[in-house]
Every structure is written in structure tokens, then in C-alpha cells.
Design a protein around this motif. Sequence first.
Motif, PDB file in Angstrom:
ATOM      1  N   LYS A  72     -26.764  17.549  22.921  1.00 28.74           N
ATOM      2  CA  LYS A  72     -27.848  16.637  22.564  1.00 28.74           C
ATOM      3  C   LYS A  72     -27.305  15.280  22.133  1.00 28.74           C
ATOM      4  CE  LYS A  72     -31.137  18.613  20.076  1.00 28.74           C
ATOM      5  NZ  LYS A  72     -31.743  19.537  19.076  1.00 28.74           N
ATOM      6  N   ASP A  73     -26.242  15.281  21.362  1.00 27.79           N
ATOM      7  CA  ASP A  73     -25.627  14.008  20.958  1.00 27.79           C
ATOM      8  C   ASP A  73     -25.149  13.225  22.183  1.00 27.79           C
ATOM      9  OD1 ASP A  73     -26.072  14.521  18.292  1.00 27.79           O
ATOM     10  OD2 ASP A  73     -24.013  15.167  17.869  1.00 27.79           O
ATOM     11  N   PHE A  74     -24.527  13.925  23.125  1.00 26.86           N
ATOM     12  CA  PHE A  74     -23.990  13.276  24.321  1.00 26.86           C
ATOM     13  C   PHE A  74     -25.100  12.647  25.153  1.00 26.86           C
ATOM     14  CE2 PHE A  74     -23.167  13.708  28.902  1.00 26.86           C
ATOM     15  CZ  PHE A  74     -22.068  12.874  29.039  1.00 26.86           C
ATOM     16  N   TYR A  75     -26.135  13.411  25.469  1.00 28.74           N
ATOM     17  CA  TYR A  75     -27.180  12.890  26.348  1.00 28.74           C
ATOM     18  C   TYR A  75     -28.038  11.827  25.662  1.00 28.74           C
ATOM     19  CZ  TYR A  75     -25.853  16.430  29.737  1.00 28.74           C
ATOM     20  OH  TYR A  75     -25.147  17.196  30.647  1.00 28.74           O
ATOM     21  N   THR A  76     -28.147  11.909  24.352  1.00 26.64           N
ATOM     22  CA  THR A  76     -28.814  10.831  23.630  1.00 26.64           C
ATOM     23  C   THR A  76     -28.024   9.537  23.774  1.00 26.64           C
ATOM     24  OG1 THR A  76     -29.844  12.302  22.021  1.00 26.64           O
ATOM     25  CG2 THR A  76     -29.551  10.012  21.353  1.00 26.64           C
ATOM     26  N   SER A  77     -26.708   9.643  23.658  1.00 24.00           N
ATOM     27  CA  SER A  77     -25.856   8.463  23.781  1.00 24.00           C
ATOM     28  C   SER A  77     -25.930   7.864  25.184  1.00 24.00           C
ATOM     29  CB  SER A  77     -24.410   8.829  23.434  1.00 24.00           C
ATOM     30  OG  SER A  77     -23.558   7.713  23.560  1.00 24.00           O
ATOM     31  N   VAL A  78     -25.955   8.722  26.200  1.00 31.51           N
ATOM     32  CA  VAL A  78     -25.918   8.238  27.589  1.00 31.51           C
ATOM     33  C   VAL A  78     -27.294   7.801  28.081  1.00 31.51           C
ATOM     34  CG1 VAL A  78     -25.438   8.924  29.978  1.00 31.51           C
ATOM     35  CG2 VAL A  78     -23.906   9.639  28.137  1.00 31.51           C
ATOM     36  N   PHE A  79     -28.342   8.593  27.784  1.00 26.73           N
ATOM     37  CA  PHE A  79     -29.668   8.349  28.366  1.00 26.73           C
ATOM     38  C   PHE A  79     -30.748   8.015  27.342  1.00 26.73           C
ATOM     39  CE2 PHE A  79     -28.001  11.490  31.645  1.00 26.73           C
ATOM     40  CZ  PHE A  79     -27.833  10.546  32.647  1.00 26.73           C
ATOM     41  N   SER A  80     -30.414   8.015  26.051  1.00 23.86           N
ATOM     42  CA  SER A  80     -31.399   7.769  24.985  1.00 23.86           C
ATOM     43  C   SER A  80     -32.519   8.804  24.999  1.00 23.86           C
ATOM     44  CB  SER A  80     -31.987   6.354  25.112  1.00 23.86           C
ATOM     45  OG  SER A  80     -30.991   5.378  24.991  1.00 23.86           O
ATOM     46  N   TRP A  81     -32.172  10.061  25.323  1.00 25.28           N
ATOM     47  CA  TRP A  81     -33.180  11.106  25.336  1.00 25.28           C
ATOM     48  C   TRP A  81     -33.696  11.409  23.932  1.00 25.28           C
ATOM     49  CZ3 TRP A  81     -30.588  15.327  28.914  1.00 25.28           C
ATOM     50  CH2 TRP A  81     -30.706  14.906  30.250  1.00 25.28           C
ATOM     51  N   ASP A  82     -34.944  11.842  23.901  1.00 23.21           N
ATOM     52  CA  ASP A  82     -35.558  12.364  22.680  1.00 23.21           C
ATOM     53  C   ASP A  82     -35.731  13.872  22.842  1.00 23.21           C
ATOM     54  OD1 ASP A  82     -35.898   9.814  21.465  1.00 23.21           O
ATOM     55  OD2 ASP A  82     -37.669   9.477  22.715  1.00 23.21           O
ATOM     56  N   TYR A  83     -35.816  14.584  21.719  1.00 23.00           N
ATOM     57  CA  TYR A  83     -35.925  16.038  21.752  1.00 23.00           C
ATOM     58  C   TYR A  83     -37.024  16.522  20.812  1.00 23.00           C
ATOM     59  CZ  TYR A  83     -31.220  15.217  23.489  1.00 23.00           C
ATOM     60  OH  TYR A  83     -30.141  14.729  24.183  1.00 23.00           O
ATOM     61  N   GLN A  84     -37.706  17.553  21.252  1.00 24.68           N
ATOM     62  CA  GLN A  84     -38.632  18.276  20.386  1.00 24.68           C
ATOM     63  C   GLN A  84     -38.128  19.705  20.312  1.00 24.68           C
ATOM     64  OE1 GLN A  84     -42.706  18.459  21.715  1.00 24.68           O
ATOM     65  NE2 GLN A  84     -43.389  19.556  19.895  1.00 24.68           N
ATOM     66  N   ASP A  85     -37.691  20.122  19.132  1.00 23.41           N
ATOM     67  CA  ASP A  85     -37.117  21.457  18.961  1.00 23.41           C
ATOM     68  C   ASP A  85     -38.218  22.492  18.773  1.00 23.41           C
ATOM     69  OD1 ASP A  85     -34.577  20.454  19.209  1.00 23.41           O
ATOM     70  OD2 ASP A  85     -34.204  20.331  17.050  1.00 23.41           O
ATOM     71  N   MET A  86     -38.124  23.560  19.572  1.00 25.49           N
ATOM     72  CA  MET A  86     -39.112  24.630  19.550  1.00 25.49           C
ATOM     73  C   MET A  86     -38.427  25.935  19.153  1.00 25.49           C
ATOM     74  SD  MET A  86     -41.650  22.771  20.787  1.00 25.49           S
ATOM     75  CE  MET A  86     -42.890  23.929  21.358  1.00 25.49           C
ATOM     76  N   PRO A  87     -38.702  26.477  17.951  1.00 24.78           N
ATOM     77  CA  PRO A  87     -38.096  27.751  17.547  1.00 24.78           C
ATOM     78  C   PRO A  87     -38.477  28.870  18.512  1.00 24.78           C
ATOM     79  CG  PRO A  87     -39.105  26.637  15.675  1.00 24.78           C
ATOM     80  CD  PRO A  87     -39.561  25.908  16.898  1.00 24.78           C
ATOM     81  N   MET A  88     -37.505  29.728  18.832  1.00 22.70           N
ATOM     82  CA  MET A  88     -37.734  30.829  19.768  1.00 22.70           C
ATOM     83  C   MET A  88     -37.570  32.188  19.112  1.00 22.70           C
ATOM     84  SD  MET A  88     -35.750  29.410  23.151  1.00 22.70           S
ATOM     85  CE  MET A  88     -36.162  30.896  24.072  1.00 22.70           C
ATOM     86  N   GLY A  89     -37.438  32.217  17.804  1.00 19.84           N
ATOM     87  CA  GLY A  89     -37.203  33.471  17.106  1.00 19.84           C
ATOM     88  C   GLY A  89     -35.737  33.631  16.777  1.00 19.84           C
TER      89      GLY A  89
END
Length: 266
Positions: A152-169
Motif C-alpha cells: 500500500k505504501d508503494f502504490y500510494t507513492s507511485v499512483f497516489s492510490w487511496d484505500y478503504q479497509d474492509m475487515p474480513m474476520g
Amino acid sequence: MLTTQYVPGTPNWLDLGTPDIDAAVDFYAGVFGWTFQSAGPEAGGYGFFQLDGKTVGAVGPLMEEGASSAWTAYFQAADADATTKAVQQAGGAVRVQPMDVFTAGRLAAFTDPTGADFAVWQPGDTRGLETVMEANTLCWTELYTTDSAAAKDFYTSVFSWDYQDMPMGGDMVYSVVSSPGGGKEGDTGQGGIMQLPKENLQAGSTSEWHPYFGVTDCDATFAAATSRGATVLIPPSNAPGVGRLAMLKDPAGAPFALIKGEPSTD
């Protein structure tokens, strides 16, 4: 949600590297109804998977020594050379330096710090895939990774991606990926990132991107794939709030997934 209104950081191309193009064409024709159009004698066997006359992916020979058959996800780059520098600065490796593909566009290929291969496409005459989010076309991209935080850190740095974390249990978290400007408010994202479970890591699983293809009947498409030699990774199963999905490897070993639901062809 995937769209063909491409902006930087969104999936805009998908191709399959395989040791036997004819066999791959036959397999995917039987599973998805795709046809094949050669890119011409100068393209070294590379060509396009099409559905109803529109490009939904591509296929070509394995180009790297020791490479295994795999689908490669490409993300749009406004400047492939600048993206290459960003990848290197963020700790990724360059597999293919930026290069022009005739007048179609400019590509570069990389490996992220967790070991997953991906590529970028800077559009020229070819903007990208012509159809997504329809039956038997790309509807999602997903990264299984050995280190979700590093990815996540890498792709944020390269593409400025945002994330929504969804718990899966338990300790499992699924991170839904969105690109700035990549969709309208309320859209469900363009893909996901998931940490490989400990048992998978102990079994030697490695990081990889793989595509999901939307289908109208997961079980029927799964049966069509397995009857043509696909290997089962995950049999058809229901994911609450998501849909019905399955994961396989094609006869040459390239992983891909099927889904009926959200994101889907509905």
C-alpha cells in the motif's frame, strides 16, 4: 468501478504471457467466447482478445527467461518515464525500461517491493481496453501480497492510490483501491489488495496481481474452464455482500478469477 474513461493510476490494459498462444486462444474462446486478432507480423505473435469486435485483453509469447505464464495488469501512466523513476524511488524494480510500441503507446514493466509484477501503459493511438465491466470482460484487479502494508505504501507513492479497509474476520483486512479522479462518488473502487494468510506464506506463496472477469453465471463458466483443462484454486463460493466467485489457473498456469455480483456485470 472500472471504466474506459482512463485516468492515471487506473487499470487500462491487460495481457497474457503464455508459452502457447494458439492453445491460449482456444481456451479463452471456449470459456469467454473471445476471438483473436493478430497485431501483425512485426508484433512477434502478440495479438488482441476481442469480444463483439472490441478489445478486452491481449496475448503474447513469454519474453523473459524463466518467466511463467501470467496475466499482467497495466495501469495508466501520464508519463511512463516519470512513473519508472517513481517506482525506483519507492523501492520497486524495473523489468522492462520504458519503450514505445510503434505509435500505440509507451509501456514499462516493474516488480513491486513485495515481488508482484505489473506494468504501465502511456496511451498513444491505443487508449486501452475498449470494454470493461461487461459479461466476460475485466471487472476487477486484485493483488495478493506477502506484505500489504509495504504494498500500500508503494502504490500510494507511485499512483497516489487511496484505500478503504474492509475487515474480513480475524486479522484479515481487504483494502479496496481507488485512484484520484478514477470514479464517481459512491463507486466501489477499481481493485483490491489482500495480505496472504500465514499458511500461504509458509507454503511459499508469492505476491501476484490477477484479473477478475465478470460473468453471468459463475458456476457455468467455471465448468467451461475446468472442462478445458483449468486448475481449481477456489471453487465457486458465495462472498457475502460481494457475489459468487471462483479462482482458477488456465492450462498454462496463469491465475484468473470469475465473479458474478459486485463488482460485476449487473
